[in-house]
Scaffold this active site. Structure first.
Site, mmCIF file in Angstrom:
data_model
loop_
_atom_site.group_PDB
_atom_site.id
_atom_site.type_symbol
_atom_site.label_atom_id
_atom_site.label_comp_id
_atom_site.label_asym_id
_atom_site.label_seq_id
_atom_site.Cartn_x
_atom_site.Cartn_y
_atom_site.Cartn_z
ATOM 1 N N THR A 38 55.504 30.093 -3.677
ATOM 2 C CA THR A 38 55.035 31.520 -3.591
ATOM 3 C C THR A 38 56.286 32.383 -4.307
ATOM 4 O OG1 THR A 38 54.220 31.191 -1.411
ATOM 5 C CG2 THR A 38 55.051 33.398 -1.802
ATOM 6 N N SER A 70 48.837 34.804 -2.330
ATOM 7 C CA SER A 70 47.419 34.239 -2.386
ATOM 8 C C SER A 70 46.842 33.970 -3.877
ATOM 9 C CB SER A 70 46.394 35.071 -1.909
ATOM 10 O OG SER A 70 46.488 35.098 -0.580
ATOM 11 N N GLY A 109 60.872 27.581 2.327
ATOM 12 C CA GLY A 109 61.458 26.771 3.334
ATOM 13 C C GLY A 109 62.222 25.669 2.930
ATOM 14 N N ARG A 154 50.593 31.307 41.416
ATOM 15 C CA ARG A 154 51.114 32.526 41.345
ATOM 16 C C ARG A 154 49.904 33.305 42.390
ATOM 17 N NH1 ARG A 154 55.012 36.571 40.756
ATOM 18 N NH2 ARG A 154 54.156 38.509 40.436
ATOM 19 N N GLY A 176 54.592 39.796 33.885
ATOM 20 C CA GLY A 176 56.198 39.813 33.309
ATOM 21 C C GLY A 176 56.753 38.549 33.294
ATOM 22 N N THR A 223 48.706 32.925 7.776
ATOM 23 C CA THR A 223 49.314 33.015 6.616
ATOM 24 C C THR A 223 49.364 32.097 5.738
ATOM 25 O OG1 THR A 223 49.685 35.236 7.365
ATOM 26 C CG2 THR A 223 50.758 34.601 5.351
ATOM 27 N N GLU A 247 50.135 28.094 3.900
ATOM 28 C CA GLU A 247 49.474 27.346 3.509
ATOM 29 C C GLU A 247 47.803 27.929 3.114
ATOM 30 O OE1 GLU A 247 50.270 23.735 3.564
ATOM 31 O OE2 GLU A 247 52.119 24.927 3.418
ATOM 32 N N ASP A 282 46.005 31.968 3.129
ATOM 33 C CA ASP A 282 45.660 33.041 3.688
ATOM 34 C C ASP A 282 44.187 32.976 4.451
ATOM 35 O OD1 ASP A 282 45.846 36.160 4.699
ATOM 36 O OD2 ASP A 282 44.007 35.798 3.455
#
Lengths: 690, 690
Positions: free
Chosen positions: A183, A189, A222, A354, A436, A457, A459, A461
């Site tokens: 990239t 892309s 990366g 809960r 919360g 996104t 590998e 789009d």
């Protein structure tokens, strides 16, 4: 007035030690037991326990490799290294992720339990490994491992030739860290239009790597912080001719792993929404010279100053180069399903513990899992996770067998897009269901959400991947009518597209009895009808738009809405089909009947999601549609009685859950309190010197 | 092999200074101009610029207060204090947010530009202030400001009496920081069941505050780190009788603002998904004594050891106490719409500048905003933002006039739920549309998403708020049929529920011409039909379930799916109605015609979202539904030509955008590069001592 209030404050107790903070109270243990419907009687519980084991085994068929899983669990049980600490800064997280990567590289790869060469020899080993790694924390480790071993490593393995393969043991052991520089700042892309150049110099038999424009800067790379070498995608220029994008090995750092080599500029792209343990960076090259042998030359080589390739067509050649991305896509589908499962385990266990509101304003309260709004949100997601497991097993087997790679590629693309989108949207709703407590970092939702989001996104789009699926379907459609036939997972299309010319049977479109709607035949027919109809309509739409524009790029773009719809419909058809096939093959009665209900819910749920299509195509009449809505509600309610068993059946490792909301054992509130810090530190104050 | 590659590496250029990193290249300026369709000719551009000003003015009608906005912009233009630094740790963020709060408390409140008393005197001033503050960074500042001035401050103002009101100047200036201790570890939504006790001691005329169980610990309390006093919701116990929940002022810290008073335990609940600039904490009380006068006694008081209240019914009394939450809900609707706008400005400007793919594989590329998949996602969101503006103006006016507070309360609840849900889901998709660049923290999406997400939970869980809306509708429905009539925003229901007994006109359900579908009458009729029909069906469902269960709690819960649907449908009906009313009143032709198209898209889009209802109720025949789908596509495509103008018309302050992807001016890639850091620091490495 303030002072007056304060001075009138009277003390009764002496100063209390803040460490006693959580010693008060009886908490959750005092709460009501769950309604019997959810906590079945002890006898049932025993048989359910074994059901969860059976479900777990069902979901990892073909990539069990218990030795790999056991060894990983052993390595990752070292909580001094493998913990999701929300308080670490970006740099600290990166160092920690690197240490984790090295622990796995040395403990798994160096010991030969998994190898990069398993990409071809035994991919199921890679899937087994990733199935554990993807359960941990926020996927920084999983991403860095994929980048180093299965993008950089796979580039060397798949795009290189024998002379490059010697690097593989160094790479997989973590002794040679590499990055995958594809990239660029200006191109994500459309990788075929990358701008970085690799110009051949016949005088020295070298390539000269350059970043010609700012937009050509490699971006998001990366491992760019830790790598000493990079696989760089650049335009191969020879004799002034642009031979399009190829991949080159370019050393970037000195042997200390920190200092840059001359001509290389590398920087940090900074914090991200998630995956902050991954050192993503930018890279620029200025007249960086590499020997010609550093071209990964499987699909294109330079010998004696002359370029040659076994594949004539530049677009087909580039498609072959990109085909290696498939491993990344498959692991995203697998890993993302695990993330969905983690999120579901947390929300389901929390909702069973809960309590909120009850029949009277002052009396006992009921678990929030009893509310239909909760069940209608959670249960289709649990069913989806099981459906994804079924297709994962199928995909894993096909990946292993490597027959018809093109078909696997299309399937993997569609699944990556569908599963990552579904999981991202679902996790946001699961966070909401946990209120919360879901918003606190201790719940783990923030990390899970930010992790899966990028799966839409990287590998490839998602919108682009779905277009690849649609393109393949239309290509096969053309072939079908020129004599060739649909094969593999597309076979059903041949049957239906010819049938569609005949009208709908009014008796079928109106039939709304449970037996019919719950039958696998109805689910299959609906799925196949939709894909087939959309395929014909897509072909017509593209063709009509082409007639109007005489421009195939414009005609395709103008048809995007239906093309994306087609790709999604087809991918869902394959999921439902393989889920049903798997259930029909299942011998254990208990497993089969459990999965059957989940499949019914999954199928009816996705039909309901696309009522726009099914109603407007007259496939479902009003009464039938309403009956489906009712059945979805009933199935959600019924399955919610077993929700705890179903999420345990996902088979996630308890020691990797890392969320006090999602532990099988213990008092919910005690679990939360244990995780939450004590006093505010002095750093929280303006006058922190006090 | 590594060494071999490395040693064969040859240098041509000398060592390059890393600071030169971004000096290379021509970047974005060299790119293609946008298609003329988007960048209209210069003459049009001038008139468009003034259209954006007119749209901005339209959206803030009734809460302009330019003096407040200007002063805030002046204060917030100090970028040394008001910047969204993604690299600050949690504690540093909290100190920064506190400083920001104090700057506004002193610069706006202390100078009398806005007052807590404006809650009743001139709420539009509060809305104007929040309209600027909510554009900044991640809403930590906005949340802290609401907590201190409009939850804690409003508790003193609305629940207290004259003797407490003397605190207001201290509170709003930031000299007395307070918190609003309502939620407990075990109770969020069901606040009537809070467990903290305030037991009256007749001997000393004091209340004794206690945390009886661990689950009674006050949890998520904003400002808990910095507050010196707390408004505590606790059960008032007198003479052994539980008079239910009331609010008390309890001093918690010594005057240095850090050290705790005896009997008080406070801790940090830690990092959160978002809003990390807010110091959320937990609080426990052990025999903390406060004078009886610290009871905020507007709705219940203790005089001479005897409890009395102007409101007899405990549930009505508690409803009155909770009614003050309305300010929070309204500011969430207003603030969240701003967040949606920020996200839309970023995605739209990015999509107009980001080029990807073109007619040929090597030739020029087109802006991604030209793809229908992009337009179909972004344009309905832009239309929704304008629809939300219309209803904001209406809600603001009603909030100002204070007629029929119950109706405003219901409307505010429905809008908070709908807008926060829509915005959260939308922002996730906008992030995706910005690809990798959207995932970098520099894009701001991570912060925007994590910010709006909690808006679905705090100030009332969305599912609960929608139930309040449904409950009110059913109550009014009962009244209608016992002689009373629907009033205000509910008036349309009276008209329709009686009409519904007659069947549908087949000519109307089939009419699919553009003139009909684009008419405001069709949009209104559809909305009103849906709400009315769902109201009748809801009443029938609850009643049927009650007959079966003889249990009103169970009957209500079993009906939740349709009740939530009803609440959403009604809220959307009010939005469409008020949007249309506002457009019909608008005198400027250009503004009116622009808003008209946006309203058409918004209306048809939400009808399409609920085809399940409209098709299954026979309101729309197949052909009509298909015509709507086509029109939605056409409107998206048409409006996308003016997308840049429309997002500028949102009127967000450019200096508060803080995203290189979303700036009006400048080279996209240069903006990104400016924001991104340089080299990886030594802290990124294992051997960082090197």
């Amino acid at each position: 007035m303030v002072l007056k209030i304060m001075s009138s404050f009277k003390m009764e107790s002496s100063e209390i030690n803040a460490n006693d903070a959580f010693k008060i109270g009886k908490g959750y243990n005092e709460m009501l037991p769950f309604p019997t419907a959810i906590n079945e009687n002890p006898k049932d519980q025993t048989s359910k326990l074994s059901l969860t084991e059976k479900l777990k085994n069902w979901s990892i068929q073909g990539f069990e490799h218990h030795n790999i899983r056991d060894e990983l669990n052993r390595i990752m049980s070292d909580k001094s290294l493998f913990h999701g600490d929300v308080n670490l800064g970006k740099e600290e997280q990166r160092v920690q992720t690197l240490k984790q990567l090295l622990a796995i590289a040395q403990g798994i790869f160096d010991k030969g339990l998994v190898q990069i060469t398993d990409l071809r020899e035994d991919p199921s080993k890679i899937l087994a490994m990733m199935d554990i790694v993807s359960q941990f924390d926020d996927d920084s480790l999983m991403t860095k491992l994929i980048v180093n071993n299965f993008l950089f490593g796979a580039a060397v393995f798949n795009l290189g030739t024998e002379r490059h393969h010697k690097l593989l043991p160094e790479i997989q052991s973590g002794r040679l860290l590499g990055c995958f520089a594809m990239t660029e700042l200006g191109h994500g892309s459309n990788v075929r239009s990358l701008e970085t150049t690799a110009t051949y110099d016949p005088k020295t038999n070298e390539f000269i790597i350059n970043t010609p424009l700012r937009t050509s800067t490699k971006w998001w790379i990366g491992n760019a912080g830790h790598a000493t070498i990079s696989s760089v995608f650049a335009r191969l220029i020879i004799d002034g001719k642009d031979q399009e994008v190829h991949c080159f090995l370019v050393p970037i750092r000195k042997s200390n792993g920190i200092d840059l080599l001359p001509g290389i500029r590398i920087g940090d792209v900074g914090a991200k929404f998630g995956l902050n343990g991954v050192d993503n960076g930018w890279i620029q090259f200025e007249n960086v010279r590499i020997p010609a042998t550093n071209l990964l030359d499987r699909f294109g080589s330079v010998e004696g100053g002359v370029y040659s390739s076994p594949i004539k067509s530049p677009s087909r050649r580039f498609a072959n180069i990109l085909a290696q991305m498939i491993t990344g896509r498959i692991t995203i589908s697998f890993g993302t399903t695990r993330t969905l499962k983690s999120g579901l385990i947390i929300a389901t266990r929390y909702a069973s513990k809960r309590l909120q509101f009850g029949p009277t304003s002052t009396g006992p309260e009921i678990p929030i899992l009893s509310y239909p709004t909760h069940q209608l949100t959670i249960m289709p997601m649990i069913a989806s996770a099981y459906a994804f497991d079924a297709i994962k097993v199928y995909l894993g087997r096909r990946f292993q067998e490597r027959t018809d790679e093109a078909e696997i590629h299309v399937l993997a693309s569609g699944l990556k897009a569908m599963i990552s989108q579904y999981t991202t949207v679902s996790l946001m709703e699961l966070r909401r269901l946990c209120g919360g407590h879901g918003y606190g970092s201790y719940s783990r939702y923030g990390r899970l959400i930010a992790t899966v989001d990028v799966g839409r996104t990287f590998e490839g789009d998602n919108t682009l991947l779905l277009q690849q699926v649609a393109k393949d379907l239309l290509t096969q459609f053309k072939k079908e009518y020129s004599g060739n036939k649909f094969t593999g997972t597309l076979k059903y299309l041949g049957k239906n597209t010819s049938l569609l010319i005949s009208g709908m049977n009014p008796l079928t479109t109106m039939r709304s009895d449970d037996a019919h709607l719950l039958s696998f035949q109805f689910l299959l027919d609906s799925m196949e009808f939709r894909s087939s109809k959309l395929l014909i309509q897509s072909a017509q739409t593209v063709s009509k738009n082409y007639k109007q524009t005489k421009d195939s790029f414009a005609a395709w773009n103008q048809s995007l809405e239906i093309l994306i719809h087609l790709a999604k419909a087809h991918t869902e058809t394959v999921i439902v089909t393989k889920f049903i096939e798997s259930i029909n093959k299942e011998k254990d009665i208990e497993v089969r009947s459990t999965l059957k209900k989940l499949c019914q819910l999954y199928g009816l749920y996705i039909i309901r999601q696309d009522f726009e299509f099914f109603r407007n195509s007259n496939y479902l009449k009003k009464g039938k549609a309403k009956a489906i809505i009712k059945l979805v509600g009933q199935l959600c309610s019924e399955l919610s009685q077993n929700a705890l068993v179903l999420v345990k059946g996902f088979g996630n490792e308890e020691h990797l859950m890392e969320s006090p909301l999602g532990m099988e054992d213990g008092d919910l509130y005690e679990n939360i309190c244990k995780q939450v810090g004590g006093n505010f530190t002095r750093n929280n104050y303006l006058n922190s010197k006090l």
